[in-house]
Motif scaffolding. Sequence first.
Motif: not given
Length: 528
Positions: A526-528, A274, A21-22, A279-280, A276, A18, A485
């Motif tokens: 890193d908030y999922r 990926d 990813w960031d 995805q959301k 937010v 992860m 974010k």
Amino acid sequence: FGAGPEAQAAESGQRVDMDKWDSCGSSLAFKQPHWRPIQFTDQKQEFNKRTSNTGHRSLPHSISQSSTDSYGSVCSDSSEDGSSPRDKPRRTSKGLSDFCIKNIKQAEFGRREIIIAQQEMPALMILRKGAGGEKPLAGAQVVGCTHITAQTAVLIETLSVLGAQCRWAACNIFSTQNAVAAALAEGGTPVFAWRGESEDDFWWCIDRCVGAETWQPNMIMDDGGDLTHWIHKKHPSLFKNIKGIVEESVTGIYRLYQMSKAGRLCVPAINVNDSVTKQKFDNLYCCKESILDGLKRTTDIMFGGKQVVVCGYGEVGKGCCAALKALGAVVYVTEVDPICALQACTLSMAHCFSKLNKLSEVARQVDMVVTCTGNKSVVRREHLDRMKDGCILCNMGHSSTEIDLVSLRTAELRWERMRPQVDHVIWPDGKRIVLLAEGRLLNLSCSTVPSFVLSITATTQALALIELYSAPEGRYKQDVYLLPKKMDEYVASLHLPTFDAHLSEVTDEQAKYLGISKHGPFKPNDYR
């Protein structure tokens, strides 16, 4: 990368660290972005056999006008012949010929479709007004491979307003809206796509779109990884001039991480899938609002009381389950991920789920199977042999590999084309499986999708493209970067005025207590 028109899903199933990813989470550019802020007949009743054949896309398309009209304006091709436009003369009203579409005479109708979409895509309109004068993409030469729909057309033309030159091909052989492609070509965008391409047409269009002999792209916008794969395979020298890749699908992201891990990724890439916002909103709400439309248009099915199994309970699966449950279907879920499986179990009462189960255990009783995993061979011949007569089979994941179609193209099974994108696969004993869109993406192949949700993803794509293109040399390495974010929050904020929504503000004391800025981001990267 796979060899077919849709990239094969990752077989390893391994996730990347992860932290990788960031890897752009600390970028000042993101913290302070310069881009500103059917009811079926009885199985004994004789089916319509006017179009019976055992072929593939060569099946005849002589269907009734009423059946074709049921697909909606942008998907209706009743006036079109089934021949490829590759060798036909073409020219716009301004004399341009660098494109290949079905029928340039549909441009006026396609333009109206684009105008309708614009009304529900506010953030892109804001970008046009706010950044158009600055031309942040001046000099950018963007080669794209996505679904060519009215919503994508709004994105493409926004990129042009921001200064980019664009060339476009389709990532799916069934999702292209021919009238919209005509409107783009008439407007000066080289487009190489039409609805119902053959596999050979698909790759020909991508190659013509790349235009390596006459044009040098410096940015890639991809959906599924096929364009990136083609350039890497056929025109690797182009990567010397390419500044970056923006990829929006889980299938394409798998490929990029595989390339990065193997040291074969030549340029930086941004993982839009990926984010937010993707995805959301896109994965969840777009699928929730479009799956029923695609199923209704193709099968005329009643959902109340039907038993459905949804394979995969990620955001796409959650949206599909919620929509099916709302119309009274009994929904089963299959999962391999314990976290998603637990979510399905804890929501089982509210969502009318039977218990989480394996496909092999429920295949005999369900009326419909929907795949939402992005993986390969999720529905195999062993499952297909167990399915009951009339079972509907469709895919809501990007890739066409979720259903093992190779096992269905055998001598003992017969195929009948019943409607556009509707095939009956017939077993020797007379059992029929209803296959939609040849296992490709149901909603974009058989219906339309909500423009507002697509606006969120398209805006994220545009901003990712601007960031990669304008970033100073050295900011991004040859790696895959996850959107922070801050950018997600900015994209969301551009859509809030549509609802006349008013954000609350944290006080200085509250911000200090939480250890955040008053202006965000309000969640860690890193908030999922």
